[in-house]
Scaffold this motif. Structure first.
Motif, PDB file in Angstrom:
ATOM      1  N   TRP A  39     -14.798  26.022  58.162  1.00  0.00           N
ATOM      2  CA  TRP A  39     -15.564  25.965  57.638  1.00  0.00           C
ATOM      3  C   TRP A  39     -17.303  26.953  57.494  1.00  0.00           C
ATOM      4  N   GLY A  40     -16.742  27.760  57.209  1.00  0.00           N
ATOM      5  CA  GLY A  40     -17.502  29.193  57.040  1.00  0.00           C
ATOM      6  C   GLY A  40     -18.201  28.715  56.089  1.00  0.00           C
ATOM      7  N   GLN A  41     -17.604  28.227  54.812  1.00  0.00           N
ATOM      8  CA  GLN A  41     -17.576  28.589  53.392  1.00  0.00           C
ATOM      9  C   GLN A  41     -18.818  27.050  53.506  1.00  0.00           C
ATOM     10  N   VAL A  42     -17.854  26.152  54.313  1.00  0.00           N
ATOM     11  CA  VAL A  42     -18.958  24.899  54.231  1.00  0.00           C
ATOM     12  C   VAL A  42     -20.832  25.340  54.226  1.00  0.00           C
ATOM     13  N   ALA A  43     -20.612  26.107  55.407  1.00  0.00           N
ATOM     14  CA  ALA A  43     -21.905  26.144  56.554  1.00  0.00           C
ATOM     15  C   ALA A  43     -22.517  27.561  55.530  1.00  0.00           C
ATOM     16  N   LYS A  44     -22.109  27.504  54.478  1.00  0.00           N
ATOM     17  CA  LYS A  44     -23.222  29.075  53.698  1.00  0.00           C
ATOM     18  C   LYS A  44     -23.922  28.409  53.339  1.00  0.00           C
ATOM     19  N   GLN A  45     -23.884  26.658  52.482  1.00  0.00           N
ATOM     20  CA  GLN A  45     -24.582  26.077  51.968  1.00  0.00           C
ATOM     21  C   GLN A  45     -25.529  25.706  52.038  1.00  0.00           C
ATOM     22  N   ALA A  77     -26.216  30.501  66.307  1.00  0.00           N
ATOM     23  CA  ALA A  77     -26.561  29.871  65.438  1.00  0.00           C
ATOM     24  C   ALA A  77     -28.025  29.221  65.606  1.00  0.00           C
ATOM     25  N   SER A  78     -28.767  29.363  64.980  1.00  0.00           N
ATOM     26  CA  SER A  78     -29.863  28.777  64.900  1.00  0.00           C
ATOM     27  C   SER A  78     -30.537  27.666  63.502  1.00  0.00           C
ATOM     28  N   THR A  79     -30.555  26.914  63.829  1.00  0.00           N
ATOM     29  CA  THR A  79     -31.572  26.043  62.261  1.00  0.00           C
ATOM     30  C   THR A  79     -32.094  24.519  62.944  1.00  0.00           C
ATOM     31  N   ASN A  80     -32.491  24.019  61.606  1.00  0.00           N
ATOM     32  CA  ASN A  80     -32.825  22.833  61.432  1.00  0.00           C
ATOM     33  C   ASN A  80     -32.467  22.033  60.988  1.00  0.00           C
ATOM     34  N   ILE A  81     -32.612  20.785  61.429  1.00  0.00           N
ATOM     35  CA  ILE A  81     -31.558  19.908  60.568  1.00  0.00           C
ATOM     36  C   ILE A  81     -32.365  19.448  59.191  1.00  0.00           C
ATOM     37  N   SER A  82     -33.824  18.594  59.706  1.00  0.00           N
ATOM     38  CA  SER A  82     -34.313  18.528  58.815  1.00  0.00           C
ATOM     39  C   SER A  82     -34.659  19.084  57.866  1.00  0.00           C
ATOM     40  N   PHE A  83     -35.327  20.600  58.260  1.00  0.00           N
ATOM     41  CA  PHE A  83     -35.496  21.451  56.864  1.00  0.00           C
ATOM     42  C   PHE A  83     -33.949  21.109  55.930  1.00  0.00           C
ATOM     43  N   ASN A  84     -32.958  21.362  56.509  1.00  0.00           N
ATOM     44  CA  ASN A  84     -31.870  21.423  55.428  1.00  0.00           C
ATOM     45  C   ASN A  84     -31.352  20.266  54.718  1.00  0.00           C
ATOM     46  N   LEU A  85     -32.018  19.050  55.149  1.00  0.00           N
ATOM     47  CA  LEU A  85     -31.967  17.747  54.786  1.00  0.00           C
ATOM     48  C   LEU A  85     -33.141  17.681  53.306  1.00  0.00           C
ATOM     49  N   TYR A 324     -22.383  18.834  63.971  1.00  0.00           N
ATOM     50  CA  TYR A 324     -22.212  17.535  63.492  1.00  0.00           C
ATOM     51  C   TYR A 324     -23.019  17.296  62.231  1.00  0.00           C
ATOM     52  N   LEU A 325     -24.289  18.845  61.637  1.00  0.00           N
ATOM     53  CA  LEU A 325     -24.682  18.778  60.433  1.00  0.00           C
ATOM     54  C   LEU A 325     -23.260  19.249  59.451  1.00  0.00           C
ATOM     55  N   ILE A 326     -22.753  19.892  59.552  1.00  0.00           N
ATOM     56  CA  ILE A 326     -21.777  20.483  59.003  1.00  0.00           C
ATOM     57  C   ILE A 326     -20.706  19.407  58.425  1.00  0.00           C
ATOM     58  N   TYR A 327     -20.407  18.355  59.484  1.00  0.00           N
ATOM     59  CA  TYR A 327     -19.526  18.183  59.177  1.00  0.00           C
ATOM     60  C   TYR A 327     -19.331  16.212  58.906  1.00  0.00           C
ATOM     61  N   ALA A 328     -20.839  16.018  59.026  1.00  0.00           N
ATOM     62  CA  ALA A 328     -21.970  15.176  58.668  1.00  0.00           C
ATOM     63  C   ALA A 328     -21.546  15.012  56.338  1.00  0.00           C
ATOM     64  N   ALA A 329     -22.160  16.834  56.728  1.00  0.00           N
ATOM     65  CA  ALA A 329     -22.087  16.836  55.131  1.00  0.00           C
ATOM     66  C   ALA A 329     -20.358  16.955  54.376  1.00  0.00           C
ATOM     67  N   PRO A 514     -16.047  19.991  63.584  1.00  0.00           N
ATOM     68  CA  PRO A 514     -17.398  19.993  64.220  1.00  0.00           C
ATOM     69  C   PRO A 514     -18.315  18.747  64.920  1.00  0.00           C
ATOM     70  N   GLY A 515     -17.929  17.793  64.602  1.00  0.00           N
ATOM     71  CA  GLY A 515     -18.727  17.180  64.467  1.00  0.00           C
ATOM     72  C   GLY A 515     -18.512  16.277  66.076  1.00  0.00           C
ATOM     73  N   MET A 516     -18.076  16.408  66.270  1.00  0.00           N
ATOM     74  CA  MET A 516     -17.290  15.448  68.282  1.00  0.00           C
ATOM     75  C   MET A 516     -18.605  15.311  68.697  1.00  0.00           C
ATOM     76  N   MET A 517     -18.451  14.577  70.027  1.00  0.00           N
ATOM     77  CA  MET A 517     -19.342  14.577  70.855  1.00  0.00           C
ATOM     78  C   MET A 517     -18.572  15.645  71.291  1.00  0.00           C
ATOM     79  N   ARG A 518     -20.083  16.307  72.328  1.00  0.00           N
ATOM     80  CA  ARG A 518     -19.958  16.708  73.562  1.00  0.00           C
ATOM     81  C   ARG A 518     -19.582  16.386  74.526  1.00  0.00           C
ATOM     82  N   THR A 519     -20.783  15.674  75.288  1.00  0.00           N
ATOM     83  CA  THR A 519     -20.520  15.149  76.217  1.00  0.00           C
ATOM     84  C   THR A 519     -21.287  13.233  76.554  1.00  0.00           C
ATOM     85  N   LEU A 520     -20.621  13.520  77.896  1.00  0.00           N
ATOM     86  CA  LEU A 520     -21.483  11.807  77.653  1.00  0.00           C
ATOM     87  C   LEU A 520     -22.988  12.365  79.028  1.00  0.00           C
TER      88      LEU A 520
END
Length: 690
Positions: A39-45, A77-85, A324-329, A514-520
């Motif tokens: 997943w580290g390789q995936v995250a590099k993009q 780690a920190s990021t913003n999904i709209s920035f990446n999309l 969620y970002l890296i798993y959806a992608a 990586p993309g599974m739910m964390r809680t309800l």
């Protein structure tokens, strides 16, 4: 026939991201044994404002006996999904590339949106939300049809760190109010109305009712922002005349500025409350098209999506940012084998998890061009889907088995009228696909040249967890085949013992992806009791599955859709598959009915093909077929004529309603999400006297 293996088309495999089963096995092994490396390789993009802490890529506990269940990915780690999309795609040269082709309810209504224009509109609407007091950590409810403003609103929330709570725009006002209350949503975004086929829905009226109910229960939504989708002039819409219809990069969908079948009579009214209700287009005037992204921690909330369940209060499934970002992608890229130049179409409504992950987040993370469709498969004609595939030269098509079966009953001629030769991958989602539908999909729609991605996942899993890969996996009709990268499925018996090799049991997972739910949301205790209490150390899906001699996994359906007839355990999906193989049957649905001797018996609903009679001869043939294929114990006690089945607008059969019909109980509960509520009364009328 169902056990026959269909190998990937050589031309598809040659260019695939994963081009052989051996390569799949190598990728999969690495993802299980070295998840940080994989997943580290995936995250590099993607862009990360701050990196992952050393040694903190993944930590978790699935065993409630050892403490609270938790799942954490990419700590630090920190990021913003709209920035990446969006920003990332524009910077990479995709600014002028079409992100979405929008196809309206009527074929004459269509539009498109480029990545650059999408970024501008997202930033503008993010600034609108900020002007309404929305900030990081707030929740925004969205109740909208399949229009371009929907992904814009979603991504505007992610831009400023707000959590979105999308409610399918077919739910009742009670259901909407319940979800607004539970999530404490600060703002509601909706549209005035929408056409679905020839049916007009007043969405604003539903929202007004929901907001009043929420207020009466102690929660007041501060603002309601309304898209003038129907573009109807009214006294409350003072600036609508100046609003443009659509340009090639416009943000709302009519080529001529009006929706076909646009209501002009007084029976459609948009009520208005000053200082609470605001028109989208008015709020978007003179707003800055730049909005600096709010950087989010890896485990900060991204969205809440409520899943009804069969009983009790809806569950607010919470998904977080980085995993969620890296798993959806990744799942989008590999499961649909997307390449630049492809045109992808998922028919799911964004109000469901399929729409979240595989209409918005996954495709945009890959810089994909997608079709966003507002209408139904049958309007204005029964070949609407095939005409859209032809129009946009779709390469990947993703829909539900119930839709496939519904289209099958019109025969082979409709798909053959259109050029479907651009198709490479055909996807299936929502329920196990019976072999008859799979073969029709493969042979008629795909001309025997497409790979079929029969995907299994849930709202809770965030993305595909069991699925074939188009260039790598030999396919068996009806089998979801093998796990996706990072996913460790097991089959357990009732006592929690692992079933090795061939066998059937409860489908569980032994470690997180990586993309599974964390809680309800707001209820971690329910999260633990629902998913982790039955089998300590495992996430329990609530579904049954079987593994065949070749190691293929076959999801048999919800465990509560299992029947125990005279001590014989069987799945309703298994019986439905057999019934659907009959040449006169378009669709079959099976539920259990109490029986004084057997405990349970099978009650079957049969939709015949067009012009095929439903008579005693057909019923007898179906009973014999089930006896021969499964066993005498599985013979249905009741076979009922069902010209239609109670389905949601996303195509899911509401089996809880069928169970009520089977026992003659007319207290069927909420039917507001059904595509056709009248079918319920019709099925009660046709119910045989038992």
């Amino acid at each position: 026939m169902a056990d026959r293996i269909y190998h990937p088309n050589a031309a598809v495999a040659a260019n695939s991201h994963c081009s052989s089963f051996k390569q799949y096995q190598e990728f999969y092994e690495q993802s299980i044994e070295s998840p940080e490396k994989f997943w580290g390789q995936v995250a590099k993009q993607f862009h990360w404002e701050t990196p992952v802490k050393e040694g903190k890529f993944c930590s978790y506990n699935f065993d409630v006996s050892k403490g609270d269940v938790f799942i954490e990915w990419m700590e630090g780690a920190s990021t913003n999904i709209s920035f990446n999309l969006l920003d990332r795609n524009v910077k990479n040269g995709n600014g002028d590339k079409v992100a979405f082709y929008w196809e309206g309810n009527h074929p004459d209504d269509y539009s498109r949106l480029t990545y650059r224009k999408l970024l501008e509109e997202v930033c503008r609407f993010a600034n609108v939300l900020k002007s309404k007091g929305v900030a990081k950590g707030d929740c925004v409810a969205i109740y909208m049809p399949m229009i371009l403003e929907l992904p814009i609103a979603m991504l505007a929330c992610t831009r400023i760190g707000a959590t979105h709570n999308i409610v399918f725009a077919g739910y009742s006002s009670d259901s909407l109010a319940e979800r607004i209350l539970d999530s404490k949503s600060k703002v509601l975004i909706t549209a005035d109305g929408v056409w679905r086929g020839e049916k007009l829905l007043n969405l604003k009226r539903i929202c007004d009712d929901a907001l009043e109910k929420a207020k009466n229960n102690g929660h007041q939504v501060e603002s309601c922002i309304v898209v003038s989708h129907l573009q109807r002039l009214s006294n409350t819409m003072t600036k609508s005349e100046s609003r443009e219809g659509v340009s090639v990069n416009g943000t709302n969908g009519s080529t001529n500025g009006t929706q076909k079948n646009n209501p002009r009579s007084d029976d459609f009214e948009v009520a208005w409350i000053e200082d609470r209700d605001f028109w989208w287009h008015e709020e978007m005037e003179d707003v800055d098209s730049r909005c600096y992204p709010v950087w989010m921690a890896a485990e900060d909330p991204l969205f809440i999506l409520y899943t009804s369940g069969s009983t009790g209060k809806p569950k607010g499934v919470l998904h977080t940012t980085a995993g969620y970002l890296i798993y959806a992608a990744t799942s989008f890229k590999y499961v649909f084998d997307y390449h630049p130049g492809d045109v992808y179409w998922c028919t799911a409504d964004i109000g469901w998890i399929t729409g979240h992950t595989y209409v918005v987040y996954g495709p945009l993370a890959n810089g994909a061009t997608s079709v966003l469709f507002e209408g139904t498969p049958f309007y204005p004609d029964n070949d609407r889907y095939w005409s859209i595939v032809d129009k946009y030269k779709v390469t990947q098509f993703y829909t539900a088995p119930t839709v496939v079966r519904s289209l099958m009953k019109f025969g082979d001629d409709l798909p053959k009228r259109h050029d479907l030769t651009t198709l490479k991958v055909l996807g299936s989602v929502g329920e196990p696909i019976n072999s008859e539908a799979w073969l029709w999909y493969y042979n008629v729609v795909g001309r025997g040249k497409c790979s079929i991605a029969d995907t299994f996942f849930q709202t809770e899993t965030g993305g595909h967890v069991i699925t074939p890969l188009p260039g790598a996996t030999p396919m068996k009709p009806g089998s979801a085949t093998f796990p996706f990268f990072g996913v460790s499925p097991e089959l357990l018996d009732e006592d929690g013992t692992v079933i090795n090799g061939e066998g059937e049991g409860f489908l569980v997972f032994s470690k997180p992806w990586p993309g599974m739910m964390r809680t309800l949301f707001g209820n971690h205790e329910r999260f633990q009791s629902t998913y982790f209490s039955k089998f300590h150390g495992y996430y329990c899906t609530g579904d049954g599955a079987k593994r065949d001699a070749d190691g293929y996994l076959w999801v048999t359906g919800r465990v509560d859709d299992m029947l125990n007839v005279s001590g014989h355990l069987m799945s309703t999906a298994e019986v439905e598959s057999v019934l659907s193989e009959h040449e006169a049957v378009a669709e079959a649905a099976v539920v259990s009915r109490p029986h004084p001797v057997k405990g349970q018996c099978l009650y079957c609903f049969i939709t015949p093909n067009q012009d095929a009679p439903f008579d005693r001869k057909l019923q007898d043939e179906l009973k014999i077929k089930v006896r021969e294929r499964i066993g005498p114990f599985a013979q249905p006690d009741v076979i009922q004529h069902a010209p239609g089945l109670p389905k949601t607008r996303s195509g899911k059969i509401m089996r809880r309603i069928l169970r009520k019909i089977a026992v003659g109980d007319k207290n069927v509960g909420d039917t507001s999400t059904l595509a056709d509520e009248a079918v319920v009364d019709l099925l009660f009328q046709l119910r045989p006297q038992i």
